[in-house]
Design a protein around this motif. Sequence first.
Motif, PDB file in Angstrom:
ATOM      1  N   HIS A 142     -11.591  -6.388  -6.570  1.00 65.08           N
ATOM      2  CA  HIS A 142     -11.368  -5.517  -7.737  1.00 65.08           C
ATOM      3  C   HIS A 142      -9.914  -5.635  -8.178  1.00 65.08           C
ATOM      4  O   HIS A 142      -9.142  -4.676  -8.117  1.00 65.08           O
ATOM      5  N   ARG A 143      -9.573  -6.820  -8.607  1.00 65.89           N
ATOM      6  CA  ARG A 143      -8.161  -7.103  -8.872  1.00 65.89           C
ATOM      7  C   ARG A 143      -7.633  -6.439 -10.139  1.00 65.89           C
ATOM      8  O   ARG A 143      -6.430  -6.445 -10.387  1.00 65.89           O
ATOM      9  N   SER A 144      -8.521  -5.840 -10.918  1.00 66.93           N
ATOM     10  CA  SER A 144      -8.038  -5.130 -12.100  1.00 66.93           C
ATOM     11  C   SER A 144      -7.348  -3.825 -11.695  1.00 66.93           C
ATOM     12  O   SER A 144      -6.611  -3.235 -12.472  1.00 66.93           O
ATOM     13  N   VAL A 145      -7.589  -3.369 -10.481  1.00 65.65           N
ATOM     14  CA  VAL A 145      -6.938  -2.157  -9.990  1.00 65.65           C
ATOM     15  C   VAL A 145      -5.646  -2.571  -9.279  1.00 65.65           C
ATOM     16  O   VAL A 145      -5.663  -3.484  -8.455  1.00 65.65           O
ATOM     17  N   TYR A 146      -4.547  -1.906  -9.572  1.00 64.16           N
ATOM     18  CA  TYR A 146      -3.313  -2.210  -8.852  1.00 64.16           C
ATOM     19  C   TYR A 146      -3.407  -1.635  -7.443  1.00 64.16           C
ATOM     20  O   TYR A 146      -3.647  -0.435  -7.256  1.00 64.16           O
ATOM     21  N   SER A 147      -3.251  -2.500  -6.427  1.00 60.83           N
ATOM     22  CA  SER A 147      -3.375  -2.045  -5.039  1.00 60.83           C
ATOM     23  C   SER A 147      -2.133  -2.439  -4.258  1.00 60.83           C
ATOM     24  O   SER A 147      -1.583  -3.520  -4.467  1.00 60.83           O
ATOM     25  N   GLN A 148      -1.723  -1.593  -3.351  1.00 59.88           N
ATOM     26  CA  GLN A 148      -0.548  -1.931  -2.528  1.00 59.88           C
ATOM     27  C   GLN A 148      -0.618  -1.278  -1.152  1.00 59.88           C
ATOM     28  O   GLN A 148      -1.226  -0.231  -0.967  1.00 59.88           O
ATOM     29  N   TRP A 149       0.000  -1.971  -0.180  1.00 61.76           N
ATOM     30  CA  TRP A 149       0.301  -1.328   1.097  1.00 61.76           C
ATOM     31  C   TRP A 149       1.652  -0.666   0.950  1.00 61.76           C
ATOM     32  O   TRP A 149       2.583  -1.259   0.407  1.00 61.76           O
ATOM     33  N   SER A 150       1.765   0.551   1.448  1.00 60.68           N
ATOM     34  CA  SER A 150       3.079   1.181   1.544  1.00 60.68           C
ATOM     35  C   SER A 150       3.541   1.090   2.994  1.00 60.68           C
ATOM     36  O   SER A 150       2.734   0.827   3.882  1.00 60.68           O
ATOM     37  N   PRO A 151       4.844   1.313   3.240  1.00 54.59           N
ATOM     38  CA  PRO A 151       5.327   1.188   4.628  1.00 54.59           C
ATOM     39  C   PRO A 151       4.692   2.204   5.574  1.00 54.59           C
ATOM     40  O   PRO A 151       4.572   1.943   6.758  1.00 54.59           O
ATOM     41  N   ARG A 195       5.806 -10.818  12.316  1.00 49.31           N
ATOM     42  CA  ARG A 195       5.604 -11.051  10.880  1.00 49.31           C
ATOM     43  C   ARG A 195       4.214 -10.659  10.388  1.00 49.31           C
ATOM     44  O   ARG A 195       3.671 -11.317   9.492  1.00 49.31           O
ATOM     45  N   ALA A 196       3.628  -9.629  10.953  1.00 55.55           N
ATOM     46  CA  ALA A 196       2.301  -9.207  10.484  1.00 55.55           C
ATOM     47  C   ALA A 196       1.978  -7.836  11.054  1.00 55.55           C
ATOM     48  O   ALA A 196       2.573  -7.419  12.041  1.00 55.55           O
ATOM     49  N   THR A 197       1.047  -7.142  10.418  1.00 55.52           N
ATOM     50  CA  THR A 197       0.437  -5.969  11.023  1.00 55.52           C
ATOM     51  C   THR A 197      -0.763  -6.528  11.780  1.00 55.52           C
ATOM     52  O   THR A 197      -1.890  -6.493  11.297  1.00 55.52           O
ATOM     53  N   SER A 254     -10.028   2.179   8.495  1.00 50.71           N
ATOM     54  CA  SER A 254      -9.918   2.328   7.035  1.00 50.71           C
ATOM     55  C   SER A 254      -9.521   1.038   6.308  1.00 50.71           C
ATOM     56  O   SER A 254      -9.673   0.927   5.091  1.00 50.71           O
ATOM     57  N   THR A 255      -9.007   0.066   7.058  1.00 52.47           N
ATOM     58  CA  THR A 255      -8.279  -1.066   6.467  1.00 52.47           C
ATOM     59  C   THR A 255      -9.011  -1.814   5.366  1.00 52.47           C
ATOM     60  O   THR A 255      -8.414  -2.207   4.363  1.00 52.47           O
ATOM     61  N   GLU A 256     -10.319  -2.041   5.532  1.00 51.93           N
ATOM     62  CA  GLU A 256     -11.033  -2.925   4.603  1.00 51.93           C
ATOM     63  C   GLU A 256     -11.141  -2.351   3.189  1.00 51.93           C
ATOM     64  O   GLU A 256     -11.486  -3.074   2.265  1.00 51.93           O
ATOM     65  N   ILE A 257     -10.874  -1.063   3.030  1.00 49.81           N
ATOM     66  CA  ILE A 257     -10.983  -0.504   1.672  1.00 49.81           C
ATOM     67  C   ILE A 257      -9.985  -1.205   0.753  1.00 49.81           C
ATOM     68  O   ILE A 257     -10.351  -1.775  -0.279  1.00 49.81           O
ATOM     69  N   GLY A 276      -5.481  -6.855  11.720  1.00 50.42           N
ATOM     70  CA  GLY A 276      -5.978  -8.058  11.066  1.00 50.42           C
ATOM     71  C   GLY A 276      -4.938  -8.826  10.263  1.00 50.42           C
ATOM     72  O   GLY A 276      -5.288  -9.694   9.466  1.00 50.42           O
ATOM     73  N   GLY A 277      -3.666  -8.522  10.471  1.00 51.06           N
ATOM     74  CA  GLY A 277      -2.630  -9.362   9.871  1.00 51.06           C
ATOM     75  C   GLY A 277      -2.230  -9.004   8.461  1.00 51.06           C
ATOM     76  O   GLY A 277      -1.934  -9.876   7.638  1.00 51.06           O
ATOM     77  N   GLN A 278      -2.184  -7.698   8.158  1.00 49.93           N
ATOM     78  CA  GLN A 278      -1.821  -7.308   6.796  1.00 49.93           C
ATOM     79  C   GLN A 278      -0.333  -7.527   6.526  1.00 49.93           C
ATOM     80  O   GLN A 278       0.479  -7.579   7.431  1.00 49.93           O
ATOM     81  N   GLU A 279      -0.042  -7.618   5.228  1.00 43.69           N
ATOM     82  CA  GLU A 279       1.341  -7.808   4.786  1.00 43.69           C
ATOM     83  C   GLU A 279       2.137  -6.509   4.937  1.00 43.69           C
ATOM     84  O   GLU A 279       1.566  -5.420   4.951  1.00 43.69           O
TER      85      GLU A 279
END
Lengths: 592, 200
Positions: free
Chosen positions: A42-51, A442-444, A31-34, A448-451
Motif C-alpha cells: 500500500h505504497r500510496s500511504v506514507y509509512s515510517q518506522w520511528s526510533p 546494522r538492523a533490527t 505487530s511488525t508485519e502491519i 526480521g531486519g527492519q531499518e
Amino acid sequence: MKQLLSGNEAVARGAFEAGVKMAVGYPGTPSTEILETMAVRHRSVYSQWSPNEKVAFEVGIGASIGGARALVTMKHVGLNVAADPLMTFAYTGVNGGFVVVSADDPEMHSSQNEQDNRIFARFANIPFLEPADSQESKDMLVAAYEISERYDTPVMLRMTTRISHTLGIVELGEPVNLKERKFVKSPEKYVMIPSNARVRHVVVAERLKELAKYSEVTPFNRVESNGSNIGIISGGVAYQYAKEVAPRFDYFKIGFGYPLPLDAIRKFVEQHERVLVVEELEPVFEDQIKAAGIWVEGKKFFGALGELSPSRVAQGLKDAGLIDEVVKPEITQEELFPRPPVLCPGCPHRGAFMALKKLGVAVTGDIGCYTLGVLKPLNSLDTCICMGASIGNAIGMEKVKGSEKGTVAVIGDSTFFHSGITGLLDAVYNQSNVTVIILDNRATAMTGGQEHPGTGHTLMGDPVGRVDLHELVQALGVKNFEVVDAYDYDATLACIKRQMETPGPSVIVTNRPCVLMPKRIMDEPYVIDAELCNACSACFRISCPAIAASHETNEHGSPKAIIDETLCTGCTLCAQICPTEAIVLKSQFVKV
Amino acid sequence: MTKQAYDILIVGVGGQGVLLASEIISEVAMHAGLDVKKSEIHGMSQRGGVVTSHVRIGPKVYSPTIQQGEVDILMGFEKAEALRFAGWMKAAGTVIVSHTTLVPAIVTSTKGLHYPEDAIDDLKKKIHNVIDVEADKIAAELGNPRLVNTILIGVLSNLLPFDEKLWTDTIKSQVKEKFVAVNLQAFARGRSIHLAAVSP
Ligand code: SF4
Ligand code: SF4
Ligand code: SF4
C-alpha cells in the motif's frame, strides 16, 4: 475479491481502505508485519518506522491533529513506552481519525511479559475494538476510524499473536471517499495546560457515556442465539475457541470491548440459566460485569495465565459442568531434547559473549537477538527487563558495588536508538564507570531486519544518511570510545578489559553486520581435521549451530567435532579458540 | 475421498520453509472453495528453534489452532520434530515425515541430552499410517536442500481432494520465478511417491 491475509496484513489493508495517510510504528513481534505490508503493498500511504513507540505515537498525533487519518502500530510492551502521549491524547481527542494497534502476546512467544492491554484502554478512557479473525481485523479497523472521528477520541485496536499471525479469508473492499479535514488552531483543545485539561477531562467523561450508548447498539457486539439456556460471553480469539468446542451454546460476542454494553449483557444474562465469560489473560470483562451487579462466572475455570486453546477452553467448560467430555490425546507425547532458538552461525554477537563469559563480569542485557546470550552454553547475560534498560541497570549496579569489578551493559544498535541514548546520558551526567557495548549489527534483527536510523534506509526504501555512533556518543560527553571487530576474539577481550579499567563511562561498538540482513553473508567455510581434533569440546561451548558432534571419538569416547559446511559462514571464531588448530579454512585443508 | 475437513499440523525447524508450505496448502484450500485458517508462531523460533504451523480446512473454521489429539495429517520436515508432535495426532491420522536430521547445538554441548536417531521407527510404533520420505536426499539430488518442503507438499497432495493443477498453479504464484521449475519438479517427485502405507 477474496484473499488470504494474516490479521496483520488485514489491518494494513484496512488502513488502506480507510484512507489512512500516515502509518507509523516501531517493530515488535507480533505487530511488525502491519507496517511491512503497508510499505510493500500500500505504497500510496506514507509509512515510517520511528526510533521508538513514544515518538511513533507522537508522530501519529501530529498527523491526526493536522487533519489526516493516522495508524500507529506496536506490540503490547511498546504501548508502555507510548503511554505518556496516549494518556493525554485521550483528553485532547483527534482531528483526523487515530487508531493505535496494540498487538499483545499471550504466552509470551517472543516477549518479556504478557500484559493485557485491554486494561490500557480502560486506563486511558478510550474505546477498544478486538477482532476475532482477519476479516474482522480489516472491518474493525475501518470502523475504528469512523468511531474515532465521530466521538473525537483515539481508538485502540487490540490484536493478539493468534489473530496477528493467523491467515484467514478476507473479502476486500474499496477505499472510502474521505472529506478532507484541515488543521484548525484550537489551543483550548490541544494544549493541555491544567486549566484546559480540567475542562477536557469532563469532556472525556461525557464522551465515555456516549460511547457506552454506542456499545449497546454496534453490530460488533452481538448475540448469537441457538436456543440454549447456557450463555457464553467472549471476544477475540477466545470466542473462536469457545465456538469450536461448544457450538451449541448461546453467545454474546464482544467486538467493541470498552465501554461494555452492560444493559445488553444484563438482558443476556437474565435470559440464561448460567453464563460464563471466556476471555484470555485478565478478567477484564468479568470484573466489570460483576461490578455492575450482574452474576457471571469465568476465570475460576479458565485461569488468567498464558494463552487459551481449544483444549483449555474445553477443559474449563467441563470443570464448570457444562460439557461432558474433552478430547484426550490417544498417543503419548514424547519428552525430547529441547530446541531453543540460538544465535545464527556467524552471528556478530557471539564474539562479544565469548569474551564476556571469559571475563565473568556482571552483564546487564537488553531486548534483541543478543538476549539469546543468556541461554546455555553461552550463559553470559544477567538481566533483561525492557527496551533500553541495560544501561540504566548497569549504572545502578555499578554505583552500589564500590570498588568491585565493573559492570558491562550490552545493547543492540536499534535498541540504543530506541531508548539507550538517555541511559548513556545518565551515565555521563552521573559519572558512572559503566562499560557499554553497542552491538551494532546494522538492523533490527530480532524482528526480521527492519531499518532504523543507523541502517541508511527508511521503511519505504529511500536511502538516507546513517547516524554515526561515534559522533553521537561523543556529543553525549563520552570520552572513551572504541570500535572493535567482534570476529576478533582476542581483540574484543582486550578491548573490554581495557575499557573496564578506564575510569568514566566507556562505549565499545562491535561493527560486524547481522549475517542474515539485508543479504545472507557467507564466506568460505571452515572444516575440522579429525586427526588433529582431540574432542576437547571448546568449540561446542560457543554454541554455533554449524558445529556438531561427529561419529568419531577420542580414546575416552568423547565425540570429536564436525562443521556443517552449508551452515558455516566462515566467521573464524571457532578456529581462533581451537587449542589444537584443528579448524582450518576448507581450501587450506589437505588430507594426507 | 469425500471428507471436507482437515486438520494439518506442519512442524520443523526455523529456516526449513514450514511457513511457505502452510501458505501454499491454505491457498489451495481457499481456491477449492473451503474455509481455511493457518496459524503459526514465529519470532524467536526463527533462530533455529521449533516452528509449528496449524492449517485447518473445512466448510467453516473457528479456532485457528487444532486441539491436541485431533490432527489428521502431521507433516514433519525434521524427523525428531515429527516425533515431538506425534502426541497431537489422531491415532487414525497420517504422518508424512522427511528423513532430515538436524541435531541442535545444545544436544552436542550438554551431557545427558540425546537425539533420537530412530525417530521414524518410533513413529511407526505409535501410528499406523507413516509415510517416510527421503526428502533430504531427493532435495539434494535436485540441487537445493530447501526443496524438502515442496517434496512433502507433493506427498500431501495425494491425501487431499484438490486438483493437481490447483497445486501447481499455487506453487507457481508463491515461489520466486527462477525457482518455479525446480519446485514443480520437487512437487512431482513428492506426488509420485508410493502411498502403500496409507489405509484407504
Ligand atoms: S539474526 Fe543476525 S543478529 Fe540475530 S542471531 Fe542471527 S546473525 Fe545474530
Ligand atoms: S575445539 Fe578443536 S580440538 Fe576441541 S573439539 Fe573443537 S575442533 Fe576439536
Ligand atoms: S567459522 Fe566456526 S563459529 Fe563461525 S560459523 Fe563457521 S563453524 Fe560457526
